[in-house]
Design a protein around this motif. Sequence first.
Motif, short mmCIF file in Angstrom:
data_model
loop_
_atom_site.label_atom_id
_atom_site.label_comp_id
_atom_site.label_asym_id
_atom_site.label_seq_id
_atom_site.Cartn_x
_atom_site.Cartn_y
_atom_site.Cartn_z
N THR A 116 48.74 48.98 38.36
CA THR A 116 48.80 47.80 37.80
C THR A 116 47.32 47.36 37.46
OG1 THR A 116 50.82 47.00 39.11
CG2 THR A 116 49.37 45.32 38.19
N ALA A 117 47.00 46.92 36.44
CA ALA A 117 45.75 46.28 36.13
C ALA A 117 45.29 44.70 35.68
CB ALA A 117 44.99 47.21 35.08
N MET A 118 44.38 44.15 36.00
CA MET A 118 44.19 42.85 35.77
C MET A 118 42.74 42.62 35.53
SD MET A 118 46.10 40.85 38.72
CE MET A 118 47.77 41.01 39.08
N VAL A 119 42.49 41.70 34.36
CA VAL A 119 41.29 41.63 34.06
C VAL A 119 41.13 39.88 33.69
CG1 VAL A 119 39.28 41.74 32.33
CG2 VAL A 119 40.83 43.59 33.04
N LYS A 120 40.20 39.18 34.18
CA LYS A 120 40.30 37.87 34.09
C LYS A 120 40.12 37.34 32.59
CE LYS A 120 37.80 36.17 37.89
NZ LYS A 120 37.83 34.77 38.34
N LYS A 121 40.80 36.54 32.07
CA LYS A 121 40.95 36.00 30.74
C LYS A 121 39.79 36.29 29.78
CE LYS A 121 43.90 33.32 27.79
NZ LYS A 121 44.80 32.16 27.76
N GLU A 122 38.67 35.67 30.40
CA GLU A 122 37.48 35.65 29.65
C GLU A 122 36.89 36.78 29.34
OE1 GLU A 122 36.49 33.64 33.81
OE2 GLU A 122 38.16 33.67 32.46
N TYR A 123 37.21 37.81 30.09
CA TYR A 123 36.44 38.87 30.17
C TYR A 123 37.33 40.11 29.49
CZ TYR A 123 32.91 37.32 33.36
OH TYR A 123 31.94 36.73 33.88
N ARG A 124 38.50 39.75 28.71
CA ARG A 124 39.48 40.71 28.18
C ARG A 124 38.63 41.08 26.93
NH1 ARG A 124 44.63 37.38 29.73
NH2 ARG A 124 44.41 37.74 32.02
N ASN A 125 39.25 42.15 26.21
CA ASN A 125 38.89 42.65 24.88
C ASN A 125 37.22 42.77 24.96
OD1 ASN A 125 41.30 41.94 24.02
ND2 ASN A 125 40.96 40.09 23.93
N GLN A 126 36.82 43.37 26.18
CA GLN A 126 35.47 43.74 26.29
C GLN A 126 35.26 45.25 26.81
OE1 GLN A 126 32.63 40.85 27.67
NE2 GLN A 126 34.23 39.25 27.29
N LEU A 150 42.63 37.84 45.49
CA LEU A 150 43.69 36.92 45.66
C LEU A 150 43.29 36.03 44.53
CD1 LEU A 150 45.97 35.74 47.11
CD2 LEU A 150 44.22 34.48 48.54
N GLU A 151 42.17 35.55 44.36
CA GLU A 151 42.09 34.62 43.26
C GLU A 151 42.33 35.11 41.66
OE1 GLU A 151 41.42 31.17 43.54
OE2 GLU A 151 41.94 31.60 45.68
N LEU A 152 41.91 36.52 41.47
CA LEU A 152 41.92 37.21 40.33
C LEU A 152 43.55 37.34 40.26
CD1 LEU A 152 41.20 38.86 38.05
CD2 LEU A 152 41.14 40.78 39.58
N GLN A 153 44.49 37.54 41.22
CA GLN A 153 45.68 37.63 40.91
C GLN A 153 46.54 36.27 40.81
OE1 GLN A 153 46.83 39.65 44.79
NE2 GLN A 153 46.87 41.75 43.70
N LYS A 154 45.91 35.14 41.42
CA LYS A 154 46.59 33.90 41.22
C LYS A 154 46.24 33.46 39.72
CE LYS A 154 46.64 32.14 45.80
NZ LYS A 154 45.84 31.19 46.73
N GLU A 155 45.01 33.84 39.17
CA GLU A 155 44.63 33.40 38.09
C GLU A 155 45.59 34.25 36.68
OE1 GLU A 155 40.62 34.07 35.21
OE2 GLU A 155 40.34 33.38 37.40
N ARG A 162 33.70 49.84 41.42
CA ARG A 162 33.43 50.37 42.56
C ARG A 162 34.70 50.31 43.37
NH1 ARG A 162 34.00 46.41 46.31
NH2 ARG A 162 33.39 44.48 45.75
N LYS A 163 34.95 51.22 44.45
CA LYS A 163 36.11 51.28 45.10
C LYS A 163 36.04 49.88 45.98
CE LYS A 163 37.85 53.80 49.05
NZ LYS A 163 37.61 54.93 49.90
N GLY A 164 37.28 49.27 45.95
CA GLY A 164 37.62 48.05 46.57
C GLY A 164 37.62 48.06 47.89
N ASN A 165 37.20 46.93 48.65
CA ASN A 165 37.26 47.07 50.05
C ASN A 165 37.92 45.82 50.52
OD1 ASN A 165 35.19 45.16 50.67
ND2 ASN A 165 33.92 46.47 49.68
N ILE A 166 37.99 45.70 51.88
CA ILE A 166 38.65 44.43 52.63
C ILE A 166 38.05 43.25 52.53
CG2 ILE A 166 39.26 43.51 55.01
CD1 ILE A 166 39.80 46.66 55.88
N ASN A 167 36.81 43.22 52.16
CA ASN A 167 35.70 42.41 52.14
C ASN A 167 36.01 41.60 50.46
OD1 ASN A 167 34.50 42.25 54.50
ND2 ASN A 167 33.01 43.64 53.58
N ASP A 168 36.89 42.30 49.55
CA ASP A 168 37.24 41.77 48.45
C ASP A 168 38.50 41.01 48.53
OD1 ASP A 168 35.14 43.33 47.13
OD2 ASP A 168 36.16 45.07 47.12
N ALA A 169 39.05 40.81 49.52
CA ALA A 169 40.59 40.39 49.53
C ALA A 169 40.59 38.97 49.00
CB ALA A 169 40.77 40.28 50.90
N GLU A 170 39.60 37.85 49.31
CA GLU A 170 39.56 36.56 48.65
C GLU A 170 39.48 36.62 47.16
OE1 GLU A 170 40.04 33.63 49.84
OE2 GLU A 170 40.43 34.23 51.70
N ALA A 171 38.40 37.46 46.48
CA ALA A 171 38.17 37.50 45.08
C ALA A 171 39.46 38.23 44.56
CB ALA A 171 37.04 38.21 44.99
#
Length: 174
Positions: free
Chosen positions: A94-104, A22-27, A11-20
Amino acid sequence: MTKRSIQVSLRKGNINDAEAVLELQKEVLSEGEFMISVIEEYEQTSEQLRNWIEKILENNKEKLIVAECRGQIVGMIVFRSKSTKRLSHTGSFTAMVKKEYRNQGIGKLLIKELLNWAENNTLIEKVSLGVLSTNQRAIELYKSMGFVEEGRKIKEVKFSDDLYVDDILMYKFV
């Protein structure tokens, strides 16, 4: 759907996704393996990220797409356009996927969705990216989706005193 049949929705990202986001980027940054920035340099706050997302949402040449699994953001792709007139037909992602969800297949789904958006956006003609030469899985994915290497920044990224990595520049016309 993905390779292992987990339910993923885009889905299209929105302002309410900021926290999630942010956590994805940090991870992903904390892994240190495939990104140019390191976690110690990352000082983004939730408020700054909300402002960043808001600017993307206001620009019809930019896009943020998130991948969700069971209500959790597990991946994202962001396309940023060039602001100068003569480069405004281009942009990079730029694309990012959480490690445990990669290669899927999540990264591929995100890129397909982005390319579909870009192909239907009359303002965008060229989609670009940069990828570290050590990220062979990503390079193969990009090639399989029609991206072509257009250049290489030799020893652009320095991991340690004796370990340098090239930054490969790739593109696709849409």
